[in-house]
Design an enzyme around this catalytic site. Structure first.
Site, PDB file in Angstrom:
ATOM      1  N   ASP A  22      41.646  50.526  24.619  1.00 47.99           N
ATOM      2  CA  ASP A  22      41.315  51.479  25.675  1.00 47.99           C
ATOM      3  C   ASP A  22      41.566  52.923  25.245  1.00 47.99           C
ATOM      4  O   ASP A  22      40.938  53.844  25.758  1.00 47.99           O
ATOM      5  CB  ASP A  22      42.159  51.200  26.933  1.00 47.99           C
ATOM      6  CG  ASP A  22      41.870  49.832  27.527  1.00 47.99           C
ATOM      7  OD1 ASP A  22      41.042  49.101  26.966  1.00 47.99           O
ATOM      8  OD2 ASP A  22      42.498  49.499  28.548  1.00 47.99           O
ATOM      9  N   ASP A  61      37.476  56.614  28.452  1.00 45.69           N
ATOM     10  CA  ASP A  61      38.403  55.664  27.848  1.00 45.69           C
ATOM     11  C   ASP A  61      37.696  55.133  26.606  1.00 45.69           C
ATOM     12  O   ASP A  61      36.473  54.933  26.613  1.00 45.69           O
ATOM     13  CB  ASP A  61      38.681  54.491  28.800  1.00 45.69           C
ATOM     14  CG  ASP A  61      39.729  54.817  29.865  1.00 45.69           C
ATOM     15  OD1 ASP A  61      40.071  55.999  30.039  1.00 45.69           O
ATOM     16  OD2 ASP A  61      40.198  53.866  30.532  1.00 45.69           O
ATOM     17  N   HIS A  68      35.263  49.739  31.155  1.00 47.94           N
ATOM     18  CA  HIS A  68      35.355  49.171  29.810  1.00 47.94           C
ATOM     19  C   HIS A  68      34.202  48.195  29.559  1.00 47.94           C
ATOM     20  O   HIS A  68      34.026  47.222  30.281  1.00 47.94           O
ATOM     21  CB  HIS A  68      36.724  48.521  29.560  1.00 47.94           C
ATOM     22  CG  HIS A  68      37.841  49.499  29.808  1.00 47.94           C
ATOM     23  ND1 HIS A  68      39.086  49.113  30.223  1.00 47.94           N
ATOM     24  CD2 HIS A  68      37.893  50.842  29.708  1.00 47.94           C
ATOM     25  CE1 HIS A  68      39.855  50.192  30.359  1.00 47.94           C
ATOM     26  NE2 HIS A  68      39.141  51.259  30.052  1.00 47.94           N
ATOM     27  N   ASP A  97      33.622  46.042  27.209  1.00 50.73           N
ATOM     28  CA  ASP A  97      33.738  44.877  26.329  1.00 50.73           C
ATOM     29  C   ASP A  97      33.892  43.510  27.007  1.00 50.73           C
ATOM     30  O   ASP A  97      34.175  42.517  26.334  1.00 50.73           O
ATOM     31  CB  ASP A  97      34.825  45.110  25.259  1.00 50.73           C
ATOM     32  CG  ASP A  97      36.159  45.512  25.837  1.00 50.73           C
ATOM     33  OD1 ASP A  97      36.270  45.618  27.067  1.00 50.73           O
ATOM     34  OD2 ASP A  97      37.094  45.736  25.050  1.00 50.73           O
ATOM     35  N   ARG A 124      25.673  41.226  34.816  1.00 51.20           N
ATOM     36  CA  ARG A 124      25.633  42.681  34.592  1.00 51.20           C
ATOM     37  C   ARG A 124      24.629  42.964  33.488  1.00 51.20           C
ATOM     38  O   ARG A 124      24.994  43.447  32.414  1.00 51.20           O
ATOM     39  CB  ARG A 124      27.004  43.179  34.136  1.00 51.20           C
ATOM     40  CG  ARG A 124      28.172  42.729  34.987  1.00 51.20           C
ATOM     41  CD  ARG A 124      29.496  43.123  34.341  1.00 51.20           C
ATOM     42  NE  ARG A 124      30.625  42.577  35.071  1.00 51.20           N
ATOM     43  CZ  ARG A 124      31.871  42.548  34.619  1.00 51.20           C
ATOM     44  NH1 ARG A 124      32.153  43.049  33.425  1.00 51.20           N
ATOM     45  NH2 ARG A 124      32.843  42.033  35.333  1.00 51.20           N
ATOM     46  N   SER A 143      41.463  42.358  35.293  1.00 54.09           N
ATOM     47  CA  SER A 143      40.121  42.066  34.782  1.00 54.09           C
ATOM     48  C   SER A 143      39.503  40.879  35.502  1.00 54.09           C
ATOM     49  O   SER A 143      40.160  40.150  36.243  1.00 54.09           O
ATOM     50  CB  SER A 143      40.185  41.775  33.285  1.00 54.09           C
ATOM     51  OG  SER A 143      40.871  42.805  32.619  1.00 54.09           O
ATOM     52  N   SER A 144      38.223  40.658  35.232  1.00 53.94           N
ATOM     53  CA  SER A 144      37.499  39.546  35.829  1.00 53.94           C
ATOM     54  C   SER A 144      37.563  38.332  34.890  1.00 53.94           C
ATOM     55  O   SER A 144      38.097  38.415  33.781  1.00 53.94           O
ATOM     56  CB  SER A 144      36.043  39.946  36.053  1.00 53.94           C
ATOM     57  OG  SER A 144      35.383  40.031  34.798  1.00 53.94           O
ATOM     58  N   CYS A 204      40.039  43.723  23.638  1.00 54.15           N
ATOM     59  CA  CYS A 204      40.877  44.756  24.256  1.00 54.15           C
ATOM     60  C   CYS A 204      42.208  44.939  23.554  1.00 54.15           C
ATOM     61  O   CYS A 204      42.650  46.063  23.335  1.00 54.15           O
ATOM     62  CB  CYS A 204      41.221  44.392  25.693  1.00 54.15           C
ATOM     63  SG  CYS A 204      39.879  43.923  26.741  1.00 54.15           S
TER      64      CYS A 204
HETATM   65  N1  ARG Z   1      36.046  45.447  33.278  1.00 55.42           N
HETATM   66  C1  ARG Z   1      36.151  44.207  32.584  1.00 55.42           C
HETATM   67  C2  ARG Z   1      36.073  43.026  33.540  1.00 55.42           C
HETATM   68  O1  ARG Z   1      36.944  42.872  34.354  1.00 55.42           O
HETATM   69  C3  ARG Z   1      37.389  44.098  31.755  1.00 55.42           C
HETATM   70  C4  ARG Z   1      37.336  44.930  30.524  1.00 55.42           C
HETATM   71  C5  ARG Z   1      38.642  44.913  29.813  1.00 55.42           C
HETATM   72  N2  ARG Z   1      38.515  45.665  28.630  1.00 55.42           N
HETATM   73  C6  ARG Z   1      39.440  46.440  28.105  1.00 55.42           C
HETATM   74  N3  ARG Z   1      39.160  47.045  26.984  1.00 55.42           N
HETATM   75  N4  ARG Z   1      40.597  46.631  28.679  1.00 55.42           N
HETATM   76  O2  ARG Z   1      35.159  42.265  33.481  1.00 55.42           O
END
Ligand code: ARG
Length: 372
Positions: A113, A201, A250, A252, A269, A303-304, A356
């Site tokens: 990040d 970020d 983010h 990734d 997405r 996160s998801s 991450c």
């Molecule tokens: N926004 C993403 C999700 O919840 C999580 C991304 C986490 N990535 C990171 N580099 N911290 O699907």
């Protein structure tokens, strides 16, 4: 041919897939759930167990996450990859600047990040949460060492943002917004951060040699992307959006390049048609990622479940996939990738998955033009 040698520190990485030689793996030490603040509140899912609570994370969860991160580091080392670890600062310390105050910080997870490696440069991102303003300090001992040992290393820091209330849209501060409204706002590119000053970020950026692909969302605004464009004049910088994501932070767990010509995209997405131009013209395939193996994220996780696709590519034929993500592993196998299983799920709550929790220091290969 590679001029890599484990005895000599060199910083160099131009993309997400060339053979990995040297990497930073985060630590769970002293990680905190930070107190409420505008950008963070906008991200915590409305049904999350994290709403309204903050403080140091329970010690047994820190110990377990550290056990898994150490194990992951050892797995990488066993494959001949050099692994460095940050030195945790005291995240219980409050932060006060002339512009804001927060009662605690976040942690030294996840490094992706904060640190953006582009060629011989490691750039410390502005960040967009107040609790992460000083997060780069966790990595300063490593940066100083690379500076001393590699005469070609460029250590850069983006201008620290002021993060006053003017940086955040107050509409996002209401308790219950609802997913439908969030999706509508995301489609309109109305995010929690304003265009007051450049914000980004590092984890909103993907590196494709000469091209950088940057997600515009909660943690990166258009001025941040413009800042990156001016900072990397030899790169082409592309702005992307994923309107299916109600909490866009983010890139990734949304868009994951595996090797030249192949990208996994989160099927909830999808990259809009009008943003696919450079990939389609150059014969790149964008395929839907496999479904996650879990119906819900682990406890106290931001996160998801799509951390399933947050994989770390070791070379264009080898990829680390979280051990419980059986569908993702199966898809990798079908795509011709050798899968290295890594147990990391109990560390997800600390900020993310395998991509991450790492940051590149050295990959083989040079800066190539994949989209001529
Ligand atoms: N926004 C993403 C999700 O919840 C999580 C991304 C986490 N990535 C990171 N580099 N911290 O699907």
């Amino acid at each position: 041919m590679s001029d890599w040698s484990p005895e000599k520190t060199q910083v160099k990485s131009w993309n997400e897939w060339d053979r990995l030689r040297h990497v930073i793996v985060g630590r769970a030490d002293d990680c905190h759930i930070p107190p409420e603040e505008p950008a963070l509140d906008a991200k915590v899912p409305e049904d999350s167990d994290m709403r309204g609570q903050w403080g140091r994370r329970p010690q047994e969860t820190i110990d377990r996450a550290n056990e898994l991160l150490d194990q992951f580091a050892n797995q990488l080392k066993a494959r001949g990859i050099r692994v460095d670890r940050p030195d945790s600062i005291d995240h219980s310390k409050p932060v006060t600047t002339p512009d804001f105050h927060t009662d605690s910080q976040f942690g030294c997870m996840p490094p992706r990040d904060v640190l953006l490696t582009v060629g011989h440069e490691i750039l410390e991102a502005t960040m967009s949460y107040r609790c992460r303003w000083f997060e780069y300090l966790n990595y300063r001992p490593l940066m100083q060492r690379y500076w001393d040992e590699d005469p070609n290393f460029r250590h850069e820091a983006a201008p620290k943002p002021r993060l006053t209330d003017a940086d955040y849209h107050p509409d996002y501060l209401s308790e219950k917004i609802g997913v439908e409204k969030r999706l509508q706002w995301a489609a309109e590119k109305f995010f929690v951060t304003t265009e007051e000053e450049p914000l980004f970020d590092a984890a909103d950026v993907l590196r494709f040699g000469r091209d950088l692909v940057v997600q515009h969302g909660f943690t990166t605004n258009l001025k941040g992307i413009e800042w990156l464009r001016r900072h990397f004049p030899d790169h082409r910088v592309h702005t992307v959006n994923f309107p299916g994501d109600p909490y866009p932070i983010h890139i990734d767990a949304t868009f994951t390049p595996l090797r030249p010509g192949l990208i996994l995209n989160n099927p909830q997405r999808r990259l809009p048609e009008d943003q696919r131009g450079i990939f389609e013209k150059n014969g790149w395939e964008i395929v839907d990622a496999a479904q996650p193996a879990h119906n819900a994220p682990p406890p106290l996780c931001y996160s998801s479940t799509w951390l399933s696709m947050n994989v770390l590519v070791l070379d264009p034929k080898t990829v680390c996939v979280e051990k419980s993500e059986v569908y993702q592993a199966e898809q990798m196998d079908k795509l011709g990738m050798e899968v290295v299983e890594v147990d990391l799920r109990d560390a997800y709550a600390f900020g993310g998955g395998l991509h991450c929790c790492t940051a590149d220091v050295y990959r083989d290969g040079d800066c190539e033009d994949y989209f001529p």
